[in-house]
Motif scaffolding. Structure first.
Motif, short mmCIF file in Angstrom:
data_model
loop_
_atom_site.label_atom_id
_atom_site.label_comp_id
_atom_site.label_asym_id
_atom_site.label_seq_id
_atom_site.Cartn_x
_atom_site.Cartn_y
_atom_site.Cartn_z
N GLY A 121 0.81 -1.21 0.00
CA GLY A 121 0.00 0.00 0.00
C GLY A 121 0.84 1.26 0.00
N PHE A 122 1.94 1.23 0.75
CA PHE A 122 2.82 2.40 0.81
C PHE A 122 3.43 2.68 -0.57
CE2 PHE A 122 7.09 4.21 1.68
CZ PHE A 122 6.69 5.41 2.26
N VAL A 123 3.91 1.63 -1.23
CA VAL A 123 4.51 1.81 -2.55
C VAL A 123 3.46 2.28 -3.55
CG1 VAL A 123 5.61 0.60 -4.47
CG2 VAL A 123 6.35 0.16 -2.12
N ARG A 124 2.27 1.67 -3.49
CA ARG A 124 1.21 2.03 -4.43
C ARG A 124 0.81 3.49 -4.29
NH1 ARG A 124 -3.39 -0.56 -2.26
NH2 ARG A 124 -3.53 1.38 -1.08
N ASP A 125 0.61 3.95 -3.04
CA ASP A 125 0.19 5.33 -2.82
C ASP A 125 1.26 6.32 -3.29
OD1 ASP A 125 -2.12 4.33 -1.75
OD2 ASP A 125 -1.50 4.59 0.35
N ASN A 126 2.51 6.00 -2.99
CA ASN A 126 3.58 6.91 -3.40
C ASN A 126 3.71 6.98 -4.91
OD1 ASN A 126 4.15 7.55 -0.77
ND2 ASN A 126 5.97 6.27 -0.61
N VAL A 127 3.54 5.84 -5.58
CA VAL A 127 3.63 5.84 -7.04
C VAL A 127 2.49 6.65 -7.65
CG1 VAL A 127 3.46 4.37 -9.10
CG2 VAL A 127 4.94 3.70 -7.21
N LEU A 128 1.29 6.53 -7.10
CA LEU A 128 0.15 7.32 -7.60
C LEU A 128 0.37 8.82 -7.39
CD1 LEU A 128 -2.89 5.12 -6.46
CD2 LEU A 128 -2.00 5.44 -8.78
N ILE A 129 0.87 9.17 -6.20
CA ILE A 129 1.14 10.58 -5.95
C ILE A 129 2.22 11.09 -6.91
CG2 ILE A 129 2.06 12.21 -4.26
CD1 ILE A 129 0.76 10.51 -2.07
#
Length: 368
Positions: A121-129
């Motif tokens: 989740g952390f990686v996914r959110d950062n990539v989206l941002i």
């Protein structure tokens, strides 16, 4: 041959220099603002330690992205169309993903407990941002590049129009002067034809595009004044104080000649007794200051609309940046145009002449 005003999309939009301080500053500020918004949105305003670590992570991430894109800029720039921007945007995603995975692993290994979400989740959110912010930043860089291309195209067109503008009255008066001199002073007539030819060569773009030098511009001024001196005779007096100026200083072609032509046309020609045109120049700190002054006639000459002065202002601003200034106005019964040009290089690099330098034939300074 004249070139047409290009459409912004006809030229490539260069990627910004990601190693330059302004671009890195933009990346750092954007990342810091994003981290601050996320921290404020979380509602835990007492978690200053987590906020500090987040700012540190974003700063490190922005620097890594900037360095990677800087190293790959030459390769990216070879891509056609808008693909350089798309490729730069796509490169951001794996960089952010790998950095986020490493940061989460480090947080778990050190048991700091700063990251509550799982690794995925952390990686996914950062990539989206990063995808959203990266698209916005690259869009900003693209629009800025298009604006610079459009400004360069408009400025080049203005330079072409100014260089091509030899006023008909000046041409006719000069030819009449030559015709009158042929039977009485053939040598002076020949010199006048040579001076007129050099002026037209410069005005019609015989030399390559780019900057000339201050020395070459002063040589053109001498040729112009030599022609006007023959026409106006004792009515035209010229005073020069230009010894302190660096002759090799890069200067856009025909930048001073229109100002001197205005001084003669609006300051000397309307006066029956004539007057003095003053050319002054000096170094002041990290700049050179050039002044062209002429007497103020009782009534303004017809035909002046200020377009020439406005064009000079635009050319100076484009060539030398915001530190350069052009001021004009009446001072002590004289009209003074003052140019302050920084000695350091401006936005455009100085070009070199392939043709031989113009030969200067200075006029003798005379008092009124």
């Amino acid at each position: 041959m004249r070139f047409a005003l290009p459409h912004p999309h006809d030229e490539p939009s260069p990627l910004p220099d990601f190693c330059s301080l302004p671009v890195l500053f933009t990346l750092l500020v954007t990342g810091a603002l994003a981290a601050t918004v996320v921290w404020l949105a979380a509602g835990d305003h007492h978690d200053l330690a987590g906020y500090s670590v987040g700012i540190l992570f974003v700063t490190w991430l922005a620097l890594v992205i900037g360095v990677v894109l800087c190293l790959l800029r030459a390769w990216l720039q070879r891509l056609p169309g808008h693909l350089p921007y798309l490729a730069a945007w796509l490169l951001m995603m794996p960089i952010v993903g790998a950095a986020s995975w490493m940061a989460h692993g480090l947080d778990e290994a050190l048991r700091m407990g700063l990251l509550r979400d799982g690794a995925a989740g952390f990686v996914r959110d950062n990539v989206l941002i990063a995808a959203l912010l990266g698209a916005a930043i690259l869009r900003y860089f693209y629009v800025a590049a298009q604006w610079r291309l459009r400004l360069a195209a408009v400025t080049r067109a203005q330079v072409e129009a100014l260089q091509a503008r030899i006023r008909p009255h000046f041409l006719f008066n000069s030819m009449n002067t030559v015709a009158a001199l042929i039977p009485v002073d053939p040598v002076a007539a020949e010199r006048t034809v040579e001076d007129l030819a050099e002026l037209f060569r410069a005005a019609l773009g015989q030399y390559e595009q780019g900057d000339g030098t201050l020395g070459e511009e002063l040589a053109l001024l001498d040729r112009y004044l030599a022609i006007e001196q023959l026409r106006l005779g004792e009515r035209l007096h010229v005073e020069r104080e230009l010894d302190d100026l660096p002759r090799e200083f890069p200067l856009p072609r025909l930048l001073l000649q229109p100002l001197l032509e205005n001084a003669v046309r609006h300051g000397i020609q309307p006066l029956r007794e004539g007057g003095v045109v003053t050319l002054r120049g000096a170094r002041e700190g990290g700049a050179i200051v050039i002044e062209i002054a002429n007497p103020l006639p009782p009534s303004p000459a017809r035909g002046g609309n200020g377009h020439g002065l406005d064009s000079v202002r635009r050319r100076v601003a484009f060539r030398y940046g915001p530190r350069a200034t052009v001021q004009a106005g009446p001072q002590d019964q004289r009209y003074v145009v003052s140019l302050r040009l920084p000695l350091e290089s401006g936005p455009l690099k100085a070009g070199s002449l392939k043709a031989g330098p113009l030969k200067s034939r200075p006029l003798k300074s005379r008092g009124p």
